[in-house]
Design an enzyme around this catalytic site. Structure first.
Site, mmCIF file in Angstrom:
data_model
loop_
_atom_site.group_PDB
_atom_site.id
_atom_site.type_symbol
_atom_site.label_atom_id
_atom_site.label_comp_id
_atom_site.label_asym_id
_atom_site.label_seq_id
_atom_site.Cartn_x
_atom_site.Cartn_y
_atom_site.Cartn_z
ATOM 1 N N GLU A 18 -5.279 1.070 2.614
ATOM 2 C CA GLU A 18 -4.913 0.054 3.606
ATOM 3 C C GLU A 18 -4.979 0.582 5.034
ATOM 4 O O GLU A 18 -5.417 -0.132 5.945
ATOM 5 C CB GLU A 18 -3.502 -0.482 3.312
ATOM 6 C CG GLU A 18 -3.127 -1.725 4.090
ATOM 7 C CD GLU A 18 -2.540 -1.464 5.472
ATOM 8 O OE1 GLU A 18 -2.381 -2.434 6.254
ATOM 9 O OE2 GLU A 18 -2.224 -0.290 5.782
ATOM 10 N N HIS A 40 4.377 3.366 12.777
ATOM 11 C CA HIS A 40 3.409 4.457 12.845
ATOM 12 C C HIS A 40 3.974 5.681 13.562
ATOM 13 O O HIS A 40 3.221 6.563 13.980
ATOM 14 C CB HIS A 40 2.090 4.015 13.468
ATOM 15 C CG HIS A 40 1.229 3.256 12.517
ATOM 16 N ND1 HIS A 40 -0.131 3.097 12.693
ATOM 17 C CD2 HIS A 40 1.514 2.605 11.356
ATOM 18 C CE1 HIS A 40 -0.620 2.391 11.702
ATOM 19 N NE2 HIS A 40 0.368 2.079 10.872
ATOM 20 N N HIS A 65 0.842 -1.201 0.000
ATOM 21 C CA HIS A 65 0.000 0.000 0.000
ATOM 22 C C HIS A 65 0.873 1.244 0.000
ATOM 23 O O HIS A 65 1.940 1.269 0.616
ATOM 24 C CB HIS A 65 -0.973 -0.001 1.186
ATOM 25 C CG HIS A 65 -0.347 0.138 2.542
ATOM 26 N ND1 HIS A 65 -0.177 1.354 3.158
ATOM 27 C CD2 HIS A 65 0.121 -0.791 3.409
ATOM 28 C CE1 HIS A 65 0.360 1.175 4.350
ATOM 29 N NE2 HIS A 65 0.560 -0.112 4.531
ATOM 30 N N ASP A 85 6.271 2.239 6.362
ATOM 31 C CA ASP A 85 5.016 1.495 6.288
ATOM 32 C C ASP A 85 4.086 2.276 5.360
ATOM 33 O O ASP A 85 3.493 3.263 5.773
ATOM 34 C CB ASP A 85 4.418 1.358 7.691
ATOM 35 C CG ASP A 85 3.001 0.840 7.703
ATOM 36 O OD1 ASP A 85 2.591 0.213 6.717
ATOM 37 O OD2 ASP A 85 2.297 1.085 8.700
#
Length: 343
Positions: A218, A319, A67, A184
């Site tokens: 995502e 994150h 993603h 990410d």
């Protein structure tokens, strides 16, 4: 340039393109241009997923997915003093974005820089600067504009619903550490772009038909819930390997996920991924993530009749301001190459 260096370059390029969930047109245009250069056929779906056909076998196709949407925010409201209240896109604590530079994108294609602060940022003025709760009421965007009122901000063209992207601060150290927001999953996307080049160059001989899919939703749970080609029987998410206590994963290895909060991944696929890691002689771990779900999980939840798996380079501080190492990127790329050569 080696394929690993190629992957690192693509990851850095991707990290520099703002792409909070739903605001992915710019990064998709970049990917489409890269795919055109490689000469592969592609489809850009109505849901803004990019599906690339890498050819080879006629059936029993495998789809590798990453993603390119990231964490971000939207303007929730404009305060009377000209500062912006925000609402999160994706899951992260507000403390992870405090003191971060950002860009506000308006609907008429203007962009304004700013900084995210808690509402009591100065220790010389407030006695609770370090203890005030970080939440949507106590964190705000201060624009780099001379604004003093809600009307001043509205005159710039800023409205509720405008996207806010965080500065990635991408750094590659001399010792091989890659540090950035949004590894990410731009690490996974850069690896898959490079894998496409490996296949174009006939460096490996895949046994099955291969697709690559880049998704846009995502981080909010439904990226790969549609658009998967009919001949696909197996999907593998190339996302991140989370690093933390009670896990074997580290920033030098590729992680094979056996189970996450969505449940176990397909037993046969996980076993084959482990075998590919062993045969390619890379550092790898097998992990269980307590608070994680992937695009492969979204595909299964959507009802696709596919086997599913999840791998990714080990990434620390997920994150947040994330970090990995060139070794983990290389290990993930080599595992995928070997996997595609297995029967």
């Amino acid at each position: 340039m080696s394929y690993v260096q190629e992957a690192i370059g693509k990851i850095i390029d991707l990290c520099e393109i703002p792409s909070p969930t739903g605001f992915t047109n710019r990064i998709m245009n970049y990917l489409i241009n890269e795919v055109r250069k490689l000469g592969f056929r592609y489809e850009y779906t109505n849901k803004k997923s990019l599906i690339v056909d890498l050819g080879h076998g006629d059936s029993n196709a495998i789809l590798l997915m990453a993603h390119v949407d990231t964490l971000g925010a939207m303007v929730r409201s404009i305060k009377p003093n000209g500062r912006l209240k925000l609402t999160r896109i994706g899951g992260y604590p507000f403390s992870h974005i405090e003191n971060e530079n950002c860009i506000v994108f308006t609907r008429d294609n203007k962009a304004y820089t700013g900084t995210i602060y808690n509402i009591h940022p100065s220790v010389h003025v407030y006695n609770d600067t370090g203890t005030i709760e970080r939440n949507e009421n106590n964190v705000e965007v201060v624009l780099d504009q001379k604004v003093y009122s809600k009307e001043d901000v509205e005159n710039l063209g800023i409205r509720p619903g405008d996207y806010i992207a965080f500065e990635p601060r991408t750094v590659l150290t001399r010792t091989g550490f890659l540090k950035s927001r949004f590894l990410d999953d731009k690490a996974g996307a850069g690896i898959l772009l490079t894998l496409a080049k490996v296949i174009r160059d006939f460096t490996i001989e895949p046994k099955r038909k291969i697709y690559i899919m880049f998704t846009s939703y995502e981080e909010v749970g439904h990226g790969a819930s549609s658009g998967i080609p009919d001949d696909v029987t197996e999907v593998i998410a190339v996302d991140m390997g989370a690093v933390g206590d009670d896990l074997d994963s580290d920033v030098y290895s590729v992680s094979v996920c056996a189970k996450d909060s969505s449940g176990p991944y397909d037993y046969d696929v996980v076993g084959k991924l482990i075998r590919a890691a062993e045969l390619s002689k890379v550092n790898f771990t097998v992990d269980i993530y307590p608070y994680y779900s992937s695009d492969a999980s979204a595909a299964v939840r959507a009802g696709y009749n596919v086997k599913h798996g999840l791998i990714g380079p080990g990434i620390y501080a997920s994150h947040g301001y994330e970090r990995t190492h060139v070794d983990a990127i290389e290990a993930t790329l080599k595992l995928l190459q070997k996997y595609l050569e297995l029967e």
